[in-house]
Design a protein around this motif. Structure first.
Motif, PDB file in Angstrom:
ATOM      1  N   ALA A 170     -21.099  30.160 -74.343  1.00  0.00           N
ATOM      2  CA  ALA A 170     -20.689  29.563 -73.075  1.00  0.00           C
ATOM      3  C   ALA A 170     -20.301  30.653 -72.082  1.00  0.00           C
ATOM      4  N   CYS A 171     -20.447  30.331 -70.812  1.00  0.00           N
ATOM      5  CA  CYS A 171     -20.074  31.258 -69.731  1.00  0.00           C
ATOM      6  C   CYS A 171     -19.261  30.488 -68.711  1.00  0.00           C
ATOM      7  N   MET A 172     -18.107  31.046 -68.328  1.00  0.00           N
ATOM      8  CA  MET A 172     -17.234  30.402 -67.354  1.00  0.00           C
ATOM      9  C   MET A 172     -17.179  31.227 -66.079  1.00  0.00           C
ATOM     10  N   VAL A 173     -17.305  30.533 -64.933  1.00  0.00           N
ATOM     11  CA  VAL A 173     -17.336  31.174 -63.611  1.00  0.00           C
ATOM     12  C   VAL A 173     -16.154  30.671 -62.805  1.00  0.00           C
ATOM     13  N   GLU A 174     -15.357  31.580 -62.257  1.00  0.00           N
ATOM     14  CA  GLU A 174     -14.092  31.239 -61.586  1.00  0.00           C
ATOM     15  C   GLU A 174     -13.826  32.188 -60.429  1.00  0.00           C
ATOM     16  N   ASP A 175     -13.087  31.693 -59.421  1.00  0.00           N
ATOM     17  CA  ASP A 175     -12.633  32.572 -58.346  1.00  0.00           C
ATOM     18  C   ASP A 175     -11.208  33.053 -58.573  1.00  0.00           C
ATOM     19  N   ILE A 176     -10.487  32.478 -59.528  1.00  0.00           N
ATOM     20  CA  ILE A 176      -9.120  32.906 -59.839  1.00  0.00           C
ATOM     21  C   ILE A 176      -9.159  33.623 -61.184  1.00  0.00           C
ATOM     22  N   ALA A 177      -8.924  34.908 -61.141  1.00  0.00           N
ATOM     23  CA  ALA A 177      -9.161  35.743 -62.331  1.00  0.00           C
ATOM     24  C   ALA A 177      -8.345  35.299 -63.538  1.00  0.00           C
ATOM     25  N   ARG A 178      -7.092  34.946 -63.343  1.00  0.00           N
ATOM     26  CA  ARG A 178      -6.238  34.608 -64.485  1.00  0.00           C
ATOM     27  C   ARG A 178      -6.745  33.382 -65.236  1.00  0.00           C
ATOM     28  N   ASN A 179      -7.511  32.529 -64.558  1.00  0.00           N
ATOM     29  CA  ASN A 179      -8.046  31.338 -65.214  1.00  0.00           C
ATOM     30  C   ASN A 179      -9.144  31.673 -66.216  1.00  0.00           C
ATOM     31  N   LEU A 180      -9.616  32.917 -66.191  1.00  0.00           N
ATOM     32  CA  LEU A 180     -10.649  33.341 -67.133  1.00  0.00           C
ATOM     33  C   LEU A 180     -10.062  33.849 -68.448  1.00  0.00           C
ATOM     34  N   ALA A 181      -8.774  34.155 -68.471  1.00  0.00           N
ATOM     35  CA  ALA A 181      -8.171  34.723 -69.679  1.00  0.00           C
ATOM     36  C   ALA A 181      -8.310  33.802 -70.896  1.00  0.00           C
ATOM     37  N   PRO A 182      -7.994  32.499 -70.790  1.00  0.00           N
ATOM     38  CA  PRO A 182      -8.164  31.642 -71.962  1.00  0.00           C
ATOM     39  C   PRO A 182      -9.622  31.516 -72.391  1.00  0.00           C
ATOM     40  N   ALA A 183     -10.532  31.512 -71.425  1.00  0.00           N
ATOM     41  CA  ALA A 183     -11.958  31.430 -71.752  1.00  0.00           C
ATOM     42  C   ALA A 183     -12.394  32.660 -72.542  1.00  0.00           C
ATOM     43  N   HIS A 184     -11.940  33.820 -72.103  1.00  0.00           N
ATOM     44  CA  HIS A 184     -12.255  35.060 -72.808  1.00  0.00           C
ATOM     45  C   HIS A 184     -11.673  35.034 -74.223  1.00  0.00           C
ATOM     46  N   ALA A 185     -10.441  34.562 -74.351  1.00  0.00           N
ATOM     47  CA  ALA A 185      -9.795  34.511 -75.669  1.00  0.00           C
ATOM     48  C   ALA A 185     -10.549  33.608 -76.634  1.00  0.00           C
ATOM     49  N   LEU A 186     -11.223  32.605 -76.105  1.00  0.00           N
ATOM     50  CA  LEU A 186     -11.999  31.693 -76.932  1.00  0.00           C
ATOM     51  C   LEU A 186     -13.388  32.240 -77.278  1.00  0.00           C
ATOM     52  N   GLY A 187     -13.768  33.337 -76.618  1.00  0.00           N
ATOM     53  CA  GLY A 187     -15.060  33.948 -76.898  1.00  0.00           C
ATOM     54  C   GLY A 187     -16.124  33.702 -75.855  1.00  0.00           C
ATOM     55  N   MET A 188     -15.748  33.105 -74.724  1.00  0.00           N
ATOM     56  CA  MET A 188     -16.726  32.864 -73.668  1.00  0.00           C
ATOM     57  C   MET A 188     -17.016  34.144 -72.880  1.00  0.00           C
ATOM     58  N   THR A 189     -18.199  34.218 -72.301  1.00  0.00           N
ATOM     59  CA  THR A 189     -18.503  35.220 -71.287  1.00  0.00           C
ATOM     60  C   THR A 189     -17.816  34.773 -69.997  1.00  0.00           C
ATOM     61  N   THR A 190     -17.249  35.716 -69.252  1.00  0.00           N
ATOM     62  CA  THR A 190     -16.485  35.358 -68.056  1.00  0.00           C
ATOM     63  C   THR A 190     -17.057  36.028 -66.817  1.00  0.00           C
ATOM     64  N   VAL A 191     -17.043  35.269 -65.721  1.00  0.00           N
ATOM     65  CA  VAL A 191     -17.557  35.747 -64.438  1.00  0.00           C
ATOM     66  C   VAL A 191     -16.511  35.468 -63.372  1.00  0.00           C
ATOM     67  N   TRP A 192     -16.080  36.530 -62.697  1.00  0.00           N
ATOM     68  CA  TRP A 192     -15.086  36.377 -61.627  1.00  0.00           C
ATOM     69  C   TRP A 192     -15.764  36.529 -60.283  1.00  0.00           C
ATOM     70  N   LEU A 193     -15.617  35.525 -59.430  1.00  0.00           N
ATOM     71  CA  LEU A 193     -16.092  35.602 -58.054  1.00  0.00           C
ATOM     72  C   LEU A 193     -14.987  36.254 -57.235  1.00  0.00           C
ATOM     73  N   ARG A 194     -15.195  37.489 -56.881  1.00  0.00           N
ATOM     74  CA  ARG A 194     -14.123  38.332 -56.340  1.00  0.00           C
ATOM     75  C   ARG A 194     -13.471  37.746 -55.093  1.00  0.00           C
ATOM     76  N   GLY A 195     -12.157  37.936 -55.021  1.00  0.00           N
ATOM     77  CA  GLY A 195     -11.374  37.573 -53.847  1.00  0.00           C
ATOM     78  C   GLY A 195     -10.280  38.599 -53.640  1.00  0.00           C
ATOM     79  N   GLU A 196      -9.655  38.553 -52.480  1.00  0.00           N
ATOM     80  CA  GLU A 196      -8.642  39.557 -52.146  1.00  0.00           C
ATOM     81  C   GLU A 196      -7.223  39.007 -52.124  1.00  0.00           C
ATOM     82  N   LYS A 197      -7.070  37.688 -52.214  1.00  0.00           N
ATOM     83  CA  LYS A 197      -5.731  37.115 -52.185  1.00  0.00           C
ATOM     84  C   LYS A 197      -5.022  37.389 -53.510  1.00  0.00           C
ATOM     85  N   ASP A 198      -3.707  37.478 -53.432  1.00  0.00           N
ATOM     86  CA  ASP A 198      -2.926  37.824 -54.629  1.00  0.00           C
ATOM     87  C   ASP A 198      -3.176  36.851 -55.772  1.00  0.00           C
ATOM     88  N   TYR A 199      -3.221  35.549 -55.476  1.00  0.00           N
ATOM     89  CA  TYR A 199      -3.397  34.580 -56.564  1.00  0.00           C
ATOM     90  C   TYR A 199      -4.800  34.654 -57.148  1.00  0.00           C
TER      91      TYR A 199
END
Length: 243
Positions: A170-199
């Motif tokens: 599985a591959c998960m795509v997100e604009d909020i980087a921290r939301n990818l941490a659980p996906a990575h821990a489960l073994g998913m490939t992770t894709v971050w759509l870069r942003g500049e805001k702190d959150y």
């Protein structure tokens, strides 16, 4: 592994899991500005307090609970359905269909799901405006998550069980980087759509749970599926630059 080989490997992905807001459509559409204001209005109306005071409460809830709704439910027993109906009653006409996104999704192998901290109604409204709703097998929304928002690991486990997902494919795509941490821990490939805001950037400096960082999702997906440059539609003003 080279960048091209890394992209090619994604063609074996069994399930693609996409966030909705500021991911399937560019942040420049500024839908969240409408949602953000309506959240503050909801709080102001709910507690009969001035708008500015409601804003302060809203940001505290978001900081402490991950979503304003979660804070309202935990601390005040708020009705989540009434909240979602109010805050997602917005004008989505600023969202324009992306021919390239549609073309890439059509060629992308594997199942496709939307996983959002918002409601199914909102996801259907926006994805319908984009013209891509029928490309997705299902929407896993905040109600399906028992109103527990990302990045709490529990709804990720529910998502996997309910939709029979093998995280290793599985591959998960997100604009909020921290939301990818659980996906990575489960073994998913992770894709971050870069942003500049702190959150959006929170967790990026850890650097351990992001496999791909991209600026332009439609063009990156086009690369994944091997669309040649001559096949790519011209960018519109609504599409992100970069890639």
């Amino acid at each position: 592994m080279t960048a091209l080989a890394s992209l090619a490997a994604l063609r074996d992905t069994g399930v693609w899991i996409f966030d909705l807001d500021n991911t399937l459509y560019p942040a420049s559409c500024n839908l969240f500005a409408q949602v953000d204001r309506r959240i503050s209005e909801f709080i102001a109306n709910q507690f009969d307090i001035p708008f500015d005071q409601a804003r302060i409460q809203q940001k505290r809830f978001f900081r402490d609970y991950g979503t304003t709704l979660r804070g309202l439910m935990v601390e005040h027993g708020a009705d989540p359905v009434a909240y979602m109906d109010y805050v997602h009653d917005i004008d989505v006409s600023g969202v324009q269909p992306s021919p390239l996104l549609t073309q890439a999704l059509d060629r992308l192998p594997g199942r496709k799901l939307i996983y959002t901290n918002g409601s199914t109604r909102h996801a259907e409204n926006v994805a319908g405006r984009l013209g891509i709703l029928d490309r997705f097998e299902a929407v896993f929304d905040i109600a399906a998550a028992d109103y527990v928002p990302k990045p709490d690991p529990r709804p990720y486990a529910t998502l996997i069980e309910r939709h029979a997902i093998d995280p290793s494919r599985a591959c998960m795509v997100e604009d909020i980087a921290r939301n990818l941490a659980p996906a990575h821990a489960l073994g998913m490939t992770t894709v971050w759509l870069r942003g500049e805001k702190d959150y959006e950037r929170a967790g990026v400096d850890d650097g351990i749970h992001i496999d791909h960082s991209v600026d332009d999702l439609p063009r990156w997906l086009a690369q994944v599926v091997g669309l040649e440059s001559a096949d790519l539609p011209q960018k519109t003003g609504a599409e992100k630059s970069g890639g």
